[in-house]
Design a protein around this motif. Sequence first.
Motif, PDB file in Angstrom:
ATOM      1  N   ALA A 219     -22.776   8.012 -23.145  1.00 48.35           N
ATOM      2  CA  ALA A 219     -23.842   9.025 -23.173  1.00 48.35           C
ATOM      3  C   ALA A 219     -23.424  10.331 -23.837  1.00 48.35           C
ATOM      4  N   THR A 220     -22.271  10.348 -24.495  1.00 47.01           N
ATOM      5  CA  THR A 220     -21.869  11.585 -25.172  1.00 47.01           C
ATOM      6  C   THR A 220     -21.098  11.257 -26.453  1.00 47.01           C
ATOM      7  N   ALA A 221     -21.153  12.197 -27.397  1.00 48.10           N
ATOM      8  CA  ALA A 221     -20.401  12.001 -28.642  1.00 48.10           C
ATOM      9  C   ALA A 221     -19.003  12.613 -28.539  1.00 48.10           C
ATOM     10  N   ILE A 222     -18.756  13.347 -27.446  1.00 39.87           N
ATOM     11  CA  ILE A 222     -17.423  13.946 -27.284  1.00 39.87           C
ATOM     12  C   ILE A 222     -16.439  12.823 -26.927  1.00 39.87           C
ATOM     13  N   PRO A 223     -15.280  12.782 -27.594  1.00 41.22           N
ATOM     14  CA  PRO A 223     -14.334  11.703 -27.272  1.00 41.22           C
ATOM     15  C   PRO A 223     -13.843  11.807 -25.827  1.00 41.22           C
ATOM     16  N   ILE A 224     -13.648  10.669 -25.208  1.00 40.94           N
ATOM     17  CA  ILE A 224     -13.145  10.648 -23.824  1.00 40.94           C
ATOM     18  C   ILE A 224     -11.967   9.689 -23.741  1.00 40.94           C
ATOM     19  N   VAL A 225     -10.886  10.173 -23.150  1.00 40.24           N
ATOM     20  CA  VAL A 225      -9.656   9.376 -23.067  1.00 40.24           C
ATOM     21  C   VAL A 225      -9.092   9.452 -21.645  1.00 40.24           C
ATOM     22  N   HIS A 226      -8.163   8.570 -21.378  1.00 41.39           N
ATOM     23  CA  HIS A 226      -7.475   8.611 -20.089  1.00 41.39           C
ATOM     24  C   HIS A 226      -6.467   9.782 -20.106  1.00 41.39           C
ATOM     25  N   THR A 227      -6.312  10.434 -18.972  1.00 44.43           N
ATOM     26  CA  THR A 227      -5.364  11.555 -18.855  1.00 44.43           C
ATOM     27  C   THR A 227      -3.992  11.184 -19.415  1.00 44.43           C
ATOM     28  N   VAL A 228      -3.566   9.958 -19.141  1.00 43.74           N
ATOM     29  CA  VAL A 228      -2.218   9.554 -19.541  1.00 43.74           C
ATOM     30  C   VAL A 228      -2.091   9.441 -21.065  1.00 43.74           C
ATOM     31  N   GLU A 229      -3.201   9.195 -21.756  1.00 44.19           N
ATOM     32  CA  GLU A 229      -3.138   9.119 -23.222  1.00 44.19           C
ATOM     33  C   GLU A 229      -2.861  10.501 -23.817  1.00 44.19           C
ATOM     34  N   LEU A 230      -3.430  11.543 -23.198  1.00 39.42           N
ATOM     35  CA  LEU A 230      -3.153  12.906 -23.668  1.00 39.42           C
ATOM     36  C   LEU A 230      -1.704  13.288 -23.362  1.00 39.42           C
TER      37      LEU A 230
ATOM     38  N   SER B  74       0.838  -1.211   0.000  1.00 36.44           N
ATOM     39  CA  SER B  74       0.000   0.000   0.000  1.00 36.44           C
ATOM     40  C   SER B  74       0.870   1.258   0.000  1.00 36.44           C
ATOM     41  N   ALA B  75       1.982   1.190   0.737  1.00 36.81           N
ATOM     42  CA  ALA B  75       2.861   2.369   0.788  1.00 36.81           C
ATOM     43  C   ALA B  75       3.524   2.626  -0.567  1.00 36.81           C
ATOM     44  N   LEU B  76       3.722   1.569  -1.351  1.00 32.67           N
ATOM     45  CA  LEU B  76       4.360   1.734  -2.665  1.00 32.67           C
ATOM     46  C   LEU B  76       3.362   2.126  -3.756  1.00 32.67           C
ATOM     47  N   ALA B  77       2.069   1.907  -3.504  1.00 34.68           N
ATOM     48  CA  ALA B  77       1.056   2.135  -4.546  1.00 34.68           C
ATOM     49  C   ALA B  77       0.901   3.630  -4.833  1.00 34.68           C
ATOM     50  N   GLN B  78       0.876   3.963  -6.114  1.00 30.50           N
ATOM     51  CA  GLN B  78       0.691   5.369  -6.515  1.00 30.50           C
ATOM     52  C   GLN B  78      -0.192   5.432  -7.755  1.00 30.50           C
ATOM     53  N   ASP B  79      -1.028   6.436  -7.810  1.00 28.61           N
ATOM     54  CA  ASP B  79      -1.707   6.710  -9.066  1.00 28.61           C
ATOM     55  C   ASP B  79      -0.646   7.172 -10.065  1.00 28.61           C
ATOM     56  N   ILE B  80      -0.883   6.876 -11.336  1.00 26.15           N
ATOM     57  CA  ILE B  80       0.100   7.246 -12.361  1.00 26.15           C
ATOM     58  C   ILE B  80       0.422   8.743 -12.309  1.00 26.15           C
TER      59      ILE B  80
ATOM     60  N   LEU C  82      -0.726  18.483 -14.637  1.00 31.08           N
ATOM     61  CA  LEU C  82       0.065  17.774 -15.655  1.00 31.08           C
ATOM     62  C   LEU C  82      -0.452  18.104 -17.050  1.00 31.08           C
ATOM     63  N   LEU C  83      -1.778  18.143 -17.205  1.00 31.70           N
ATOM     64  CA  LEU C  83      -2.363  18.448 -18.516  1.00 31.70           C
ATOM     65  C   LEU C  83      -2.034  19.881 -18.932  1.00 31.70           C
ATOM     66  N   LYS C  84      -2.134  20.802 -17.973  1.00 33.29           N
ATOM     67  CA  LYS C  84      -1.821  22.211 -18.295  1.00 33.29           C
ATOM     68  C   LYS C  84      -0.345  22.349 -18.658  1.00 33.29           C
ATOM     69  N   THR C  85       0.529  21.683 -17.907  1.00 34.35           N
ATOM     70  CA  THR C  85       1.968  21.735 -18.205  1.00 34.35           C
ATOM     71  C   THR C  85       2.237  21.198 -19.602  1.00 34.35           C
ATOM     72  N   ALA C  86       1.429  20.223 -20.026  1.00 32.78           N
ATOM     73  CA  ALA C  86       1.615  19.634 -21.364  1.00 32.78           C
ATOM     74  C   ALA C  86       0.993  20.502 -22.452  1.00 32.78           C
ATOM     75  N   GLY C  87       0.413  21.650 -22.087  1.00 31.04           N
ATOM     76  CA  GLY C  87      -0.057  22.597 -23.089  1.00 31.04           C
ATOM     77  C   GLY C  87      -1.565  22.606 -23.336  1.00 31.04           C
TER      78      GLY C  87
ATOM     79  N   LEU D  47       8.496  13.215 -11.943  1.00 29.08           N
ATOM     80  CA  LEU D  47       9.439  13.262 -13.071  1.00 29.08           C
ATOM     81  C   LEU D  47       9.665  14.691 -13.576  1.00 29.08           C
ATOM     82  N   HIS D  48       8.883  15.638 -13.049  1.00 34.03           N
ATOM     83  CA  HIS D  48       9.026  17.062 -13.420  1.00 34.03           C
ATOM     84  C   HIS D  48       9.075  17.236 -14.941  1.00 34.03           C
ATOM     85  N   LEU D  49       7.999  16.849 -15.608  1.00 35.90           N
ATOM     86  CA  LEU D  49       7.946  16.942 -17.069  1.00 35.90           C
ATOM     87  C   LEU D  49       8.019  18.411 -17.495  1.00 35.90           C
ATOM     88  N   GLU D  50       8.689  18.645 -18.622  1.00 35.29           N
ATOM     89  CA  GLU D  50       8.898  20.036 -19.067  1.00 35.29           C
ATOM     90  C   GLU D  50       7.581  20.669 -19.508  1.00 35.29           C
ATOM     91  N   ALA D  51       7.495  21.976 -19.339  1.00 36.69           N
ATOM     92  CA  ALA D  51       6.303  22.708 -19.796  1.00 36.69           C
ATOM     93  C   ALA D  51       6.357  22.830 -21.324  1.00 36.69           C
TER      94      ALA D  51
END
Length: 430
Positions: free
Chosen positions: A404-415, A293-299, A339-344, A306-310
């Motif tokens: 229930a929607t026509a808008i595409p939906i993806v996992h955060t990590v895919e973006l 449990s202590a090692l478990a982390q959400d992605i 993370l999404l905002k940092t990725a633009g 990892l401090h991904l670049e802006a």
Amino acid sequence: MQTSFTPAQLSDPHVAESEKILRRCVHCGFCTATCPTYVTLGNELDSPRGRIYLIKDMLENDRPADREVVTHIDRCLSCLACTTTCPSGVDYMHLIDHARVHIEQTYRRPLADRLIRSLLAAVLPYPARFRAALALARVARPLAPLLRRAAPLAPLAAMLDLAPRHAAKRPERAVPPDSALTRGRVILLEGCAQPTLDPGINAATVRLLTRFGVAIATPKGEGCCGALVHHMGREQQALAFARRNIDVWMREIDAGGIDAILITASGCGTTIKDYGHMLRLDPLYAEKAAKISALAQDITEYLATLHLEALPKRDLVVAYHSACSLQHGQKITALPKLLLKTAGFTVRDPAEGHLCCGSAGTYNILQPDISATLRRRKVKNIEATKPDVIAAGNIGCLTQIASATAIPIVHTVELLDWAYGGPKPLKLNS
Ligand code: SF4
Ligand code: SF4
């Protein structure tokens, strides 16, 4: 809240824990305002406070569960919005977990309910069976309107409605050798339902992590985390899944050193982070479970380290749907958006973000009417932000909202994978 358990009752550690939780509740009712079932049904017994009273009464009087208690506990989504709102720190999650186990042990459900629950527990956690069931559901989909007319069979109709229309394509996973990856070493939970419904999520995760120099161990033998059956009160099955995963992961940890166990389905993450509690009374597993449990982390937690670049701003508006298991279960709220905002990406927050989309494990199958009401409300709020794409961090929400929607939906990590050099998510091409 005053309680009157006897010393004999309190000698049961599960009762003793529930008593401690009950005593923290001060009846203030703040939790009712953010409870999706109270907001939808307006009945105090379908609020956290109402359920707390029902559970207290049942446990204090050593009573088997009855129909009224089961009705209102079954309607709870285990979304944990109440734990976020409660000013008194009531650990509602472990209280409702205990109540569900008590129901499973003391209440005989109607035949159709028993059969459907057994079917779900025998199919969903096993990828091969689940794939076969989805293929069958695609053929049987025209029967859904007919099944919906017979109330006890409505869950079967919900299952057919939710099944994706096309089988997911399994992308190739090209993993570079460990020696080329020196930034860290992690285990990535493969899981059960997610790789069947959308194998592209973990494929994107592998690409993203390896691009940033993180090695991914793939220990053989892990499987379902146990969340689906845990929420149905089938504790022994859930604990067996947990022990199996712990054995597999501990071998890997002991052999090679692991920095984290990463989970891309936040419903699973909440459960794995709770293994330490679930197995606290097991002398053989308590210590190992606490370590896991202590090692478990959400992605997203790991990616933040990892401090991904802006990156420069891109012309794409993302509505971020915050899965309950992430925002209430794991208290991860700002990180995925950051993370999404940092990725633009331009990120928008839909109104009523605290309310569940109605997915909640098997809830959208077992409680199809309430689930559909919550889904409509959620989709309306998301669509009001006028996004190009919806992002979320839990496969249950992705499936529920997509239906229930026509808008595409993806996992955060895919973006994120796309932004940092991976392929554009397939759903954005169609
Ligand atoms: S877990 Fe969610 S549905 Fe259940 S009582 Fe709490 S807020 Fe309501
Ligand atoms: S907000 Fe907390 S203390 Fe208040 S009624 Fe709800 S659970 Fe009890």
